[in-house]
Enzyme design. Structure first.
Site, mmCIF file in Angstrom:
data_model
loop_
_atom_site.group_PDB
_atom_site.id
_atom_site.type_symbol
_atom_site.label_atom_id
_atom_site.label_comp_id
_atom_site.label_asym_id
_atom_site.label_seq_id
_atom_site.Cartn_x
_atom_site.Cartn_y
_atom_site.Cartn_z
ATOM 1 N N HIS A 1 -12.982 8.871 -8.987
ATOM 2 C CA HIS A 1 -11.933 9.028 -9.990
ATOM 3 C C HIS A 1 -10.955 10.153 -9.641
ATOM 4 C CE1 HIS A 1 -14.413 6.246 -12.234
ATOM 5 N NE2 HIS A 1 -13.320 5.953 -12.915
ATOM 6 N N GLU B 1 -12.726 -0.673 1.589
ATOM 7 C CA GLU B 1 -11.581 -0.456 0.724
ATOM 8 C C GLU B 1 -11.480 -1.606 -0.278
ATOM 9 O OE1 GLU B 1 -7.699 1.488 2.012
ATOM 10 O OE2 GLU B 1 -7.185 -0.660 1.954
ATOM 11 N N CYS C 1 0.805 -1.231 0.000
ATOM 12 C CA CYS C 1 0.000 0.000 0.000
ATOM 13 C C CYS C 1 0.835 1.277 0.000
ATOM 14 C CB CYS C 1 -0.978 -0.005 1.169
ATOM 15 S SG CYS C 1 -2.295 -1.210 0.940
#
Length: 149
Positions: free
Chosen positions: A72, A136, A22
């Site tokens: 986005h 997530e 991550c």
């Protein structure tokens, strides 16, 4: 009575302090569940009769104050200066700068704060935000609860 509306959005992020994958630039198909409490409306002839809030109204509000801003976009921590400078060099890039690292936990708390202001008792039925659950991934999520974050 509790009602919940689920919405999805796509966004990129990175966790600069993370010791595994991550820490790299990547993205997710996030899902957010918005749980509201309130009394069921009992007004004959009212479009919301029998509801706490029309689910389409829950969606409209969430999209206008949160989803359309994060969808986005790249969610970047203000302290991640190298990535922030790179993103700012991309003309017209959709970047959301956060004061904290964009972990699921932090994003859930931020979303709760934004949505809590947006869902007011506009229906006169003691409407209030109770929980934001931010996925997530399909298997990993964080819950921001009223009074618990």
């Amino acid at each position: 009575m509790l009602i919940t509306r689920r919405l999805e959005f796509d966004a990129g992020h990175r966790i600069p302090d993370h010791r595994s994958q991550c820490r790299h630039l990547h993205g997710h198909r996030y899902a957010i569940e918005i749980t509201l409490s309130g009394e069921v409306i009992d007004k004959a002839g009212d479009a919301a009769n029998g509801m706490v809030m029309d689910f389409s109204e829950v969606k409209r509000i969430a999209k206008s104050v949160l989803i359309d801003h994060w969808d986005h976009a790249f969610l970047v921590y203000s302290g991640d200066t190298v990535v922030l400078q790179f993103l700012q060099s991309l003309e017209g890039h959709k970047t959301v700068v956060l004061d904290v690292q964009p972990t699921a936990e932090n994003l859930a708390v931020i979303a709760f704060g934004i949505l809590d202001e947006a869902y007011q008792d506009s229906y006169g039925n003691h409407l209030r935000l109770e929980q934001v659950r931010l996925f997530e991934t399909p298997n990993c999520w964080a819950d921001a609860l009223r009074g618990a974050h």
